[in-house]
Design an enzyme around this catalytic site. Structure first.
Site, PDB file in Angstrom:
ATOM      1  N   TYR A  83       6.147   2.220 -20.842  1.00  0.00           N
ATOM      2  CA  TYR A  83       6.583   1.075 -20.026  1.00  0.00           C
ATOM      3  C   TYR A  83       5.511   0.017 -19.775  1.00  0.00           C
ATOM      4  CZ  TYR A  83       4.531   4.077 -16.386  1.00  0.00           C
ATOM      5  OH  TYR A  83       3.683   4.875 -15.664  1.00  0.00           O
ATOM      6  N   ARG A 110      -3.535   1.244 -11.424  1.00  0.00           N
ATOM      7  CA  ARG A 110      -3.551   2.653 -11.801  1.00  0.00           C
ATOM      8  C   ARG A 110      -3.854   2.720 -13.287  1.00  0.00           C
ATOM      9  NH1 ARG A 110       2.006   4.528 -12.302  1.00  0.00           N
ATOM     10  NH2 ARG A 110       1.456   4.517 -14.484  1.00  0.00           N
ATOM     11  N   HIS A 161       1.047   7.901 -13.987  1.00  0.00           N
ATOM     12  CA  HIS A 161       1.458   8.135 -12.589  1.00  0.00           C
ATOM     13  C   HIS A 161       1.033   9.541 -12.155  1.00  0.00           C
ATOM     14  CE1 HIS A 161       3.818   8.440  -8.972  1.00  0.00           C
ATOM     15  NE2 HIS A 161       4.422   9.495  -9.464  1.00  0.00           N
TER      16      HIS A 161
HETATM   17  C1  LIG Z   1      11.404   9.688  -0.706  1.00  0.00           C
HETATM   18  C2  LIG Z   1      10.981   9.855  -2.118  1.00  0.00           C
HETATM   19  N1  LIG Z   1      11.656   9.225  -3.091  1.00  0.00           N
HETATM   20  C3  LIG Z   1      11.271   9.356  -4.385  1.00  0.00           C
HETATM   21  C4  LIG Z   1      10.185  10.142  -4.710  1.00  0.00           C
HETATM   22  C5  LIG Z   1       9.737  10.269  -6.165  1.00  0.00           C
HETATM   23  N2  LIG Z   1       8.487   9.520  -6.354  1.00  0.00           N
HETATM   24  C6  LIG Z   1       7.293  10.149  -6.426  1.00  0.00           C
HETATM   25  S1  LIG Z   1       6.023   9.091  -6.642  1.00  0.00           S
HETATM   26  C7  LIG Z   1       7.065   7.752  -6.635  1.00  0.00           C
HETATM   27  C8  LIG Z   1       6.507   6.355  -6.806  1.00  0.00           C
HETATM   28  C9  LIG Z   1       5.603   5.927  -5.710  1.00  0.00           C
HETATM   29  O1  LIG Z   1       4.983   4.707  -6.039  1.00  0.00           O
HETATM   30  P1  LIG Z   1       3.935   4.021  -5.096  1.00  0.00           P
HETATM   31  O2  LIG Z   1       4.401   4.035  -3.694  1.00  0.00           O
HETATM   32  O3  LIG Z   1       3.605   2.712  -5.695  1.00  0.00           O
HETATM   33  O4  LIG Z   1       2.667   5.009  -5.165  1.00  0.00           O
HETATM   34  P2  LIG Z   1       1.754   5.400  -6.421  1.00  0.00           P
HETATM   35  O5  LIG Z   1       2.328   6.661  -6.980  1.00  0.00           O
HETATM   36  O6  LIG Z   1       1.788   4.266  -7.377  1.00  0.00           O
HETATM   37  O7  LIG Z   1       0.396   5.648  -5.867  1.00  0.00           O
HETATM   38  C10 LIG Z   1       8.382   8.153  -6.490  1.00  0.00           C
HETATM   39  C11 LIG Z   1       9.529   7.243  -6.487  1.00  0.00           C
HETATM   40  C12 LIG Z   1       9.519  10.803  -3.658  1.00  0.00           C
HETATM   41  N3  LIG Z   1       8.441  11.577  -3.881  1.00  0.00           N
HETATM   42  N4  LIG Z   1       9.917  10.624  -2.375  1.00  0.00           N
END
Ligand SMILES: Cc1ncc(C[n+]2csc(CCOP(=O)(O)OP(=O)(O)O)c2C)c(N)n1
Ligand SMILES: [Mg+2]
Length: 378
Positions: A285, A272, A276
């Protein structure tokens, strides 16, 4: 523990030696290499088409980020750096295949033929959905991490029960999720169900190295694609910045699924390159040199180099694509700015197909609230 004493680090850092062994067909320098199990056979015109997809979605994504910065969107989740994983897998889908995205799959959405304006309505807060999942075979964006893998597995079990699997025209499903999502119960449950019901699904994990600020080390001590073995289906890792390799592995996995050979996991190893979301500051970070090392593996640059090497693309072509992408971005901006604000009462309309007394009550309460403003609500 006494003051000054440090707990042993629970986070083993990745070393250079741990660089992944993955399926790759195009090196970062744009050199076409072979792989014993995977290949593609694109015409020059098709290769130029892939290049156009990559450039256009990057440009539209940058425009969306700019719109958010100017207060025109509430938030935006950029796909910067993940274009090849999305275009490669998105173009590998056949018309009848169904995709279940997260909130970042703007490139896959584009490949499915959905107007790129659609997700911007969501992120502007003026639209509750946008497209018809059945018309485009692309489900709604899902913010709840990992939840769509269960929806996708259920859908895959359903098409299997409906007898839509088992030949060249069979249907298959692809579920997108991130590295962080692999720690969710939902994803692990989806793996179990898909496996034991031999469901026609490809789990496509874009390992972009981070779940917001949490690095990959906080999700796993083994390569993510190894997890598949524990659930009883094949897993592989692909260079997620190589559009040709992403296409090849996804096409094969989907074709296996549509022929009744069950699920598989693809780990697209990528990065990425941006934040985020627009609410995040990644400089808090991660270090600049890490980002720079991935810039050298840019998915668009390597395809451009390949096209240049083989003579399939020249400066005129690259210039035309850049102009086309710029025009698309201007049009996107104009259309976002002219989106009408919705009637606030609309939010109650699509909660249940057949309505519900609870929602009716909430609608009335909210209508009274709006009416309490002098001169009506704005
Ligand atoms: C069930 C749940 N827990 C926490 C969140 C908050 N949250 C949003 S994005 C994220 C990280 C996701 O990371 P990843 O699966 O690696 O996907 P990326 O965003 O890197 O594409 C989190 C913890 C959420 N949306 N849903
Ligand atoms: Mg991630």
């Amino acid at each position: 523990m006494s003051k000054g004493e440090h707990a042993p680090s629970a986070t083993p850092r990745r070393s250079k030696e741990a660089e992944p062994d993955f399926v790759q067909l195009l090196t970062p320098d744009g050199e076409r290499i072979t792989h014993p199990d995977y290949d593609v056979d694109f015409t020059d015109e098709e290769l130029r088409g892939l290049y156009r997809d990559l450039v256009v979605i990057r440009k539209l994504d940058a425009e969306a980020t700019a719109l958010q910065r100017q207060g025109e969107l509430g938030i935006w989740a950029s796909l910067l750096g993940q274009e090849a994983a999305q275009v490669g897998s998105g173009r590998a889908l056949r018309k009848q295949d169904m995709a279940f995205p997260t909130y970042r799959e703007h490139g896959v959405l584009y490949c499915r033929g959905i107007d790129p304006i659609m997700p911007l309505g969501l992120f502007r807060g003026v639209d509750q959905g946008g497209w018809d999942p059945n018309e485009f075979k692309f489900n709604m964006y899902t913010i709840v991490i990992g939840a769509q893998t269960l929806h996708a597995t259920g859908y895959a079990m359903g098409i299997s029960m409906d007898g839509k699997v088992g030949n060249d025209d069979g249907e298959a499903v692809i579920a997108y999720f991130g590295d962080g999502a692999t720690s969710q119960g939902d994803v692990n449950e989806a793996f179990v169900w898909a496996s034991v019901f031999n469901s026609p699904i490809v789990f496509f994990c874009q390992n972009n190295q981070y779940a917001i600020s949490e690095p990959l080390e906080r999700q796993t001590r083994v390569p993510l694609y190894h997890r598949a073995a524990g659930f009883g289906f094949p897993g592989l890792r692909v260079d997620g910045n190589d559009v040709l390799a992403c296409y090849a592995v996804t096409r094969k996995a989907l074709d296996d699924a549509r022929h009744g050979q069950g699920p598989s996991l693809i780990e697209a190893y990528t990065y990425r390159m941006g934040a985020h979301t627009t609410s995040d500051d990644p400089t808090r970070y991660r270090i600049a040199s890490e980002v720079e090392s991935w810039q050298a593996k840019d998915p668009i640059l390597r395809l451009r180099r390949y096209l240049e090497r083989g003579g399939a693309g020249d400066d005129t072509f690259f210039g035309e694509v850049a102009d086309e992408a710029a025009r698309d971005a201007v049009s996107l901006r104009e259309r976002v700015l002219s989106m009408p604000d919705p009637d606030p009462m609309e939010m109650f309309e699509h909660v249940y197909a057949g309505g519900s007394p609870e929602v009716d009550e909430q609608r009335e309460t909210f209508a009274r609230y709006l009416a309490s403003f002098e001169g009506g609500h704005r």
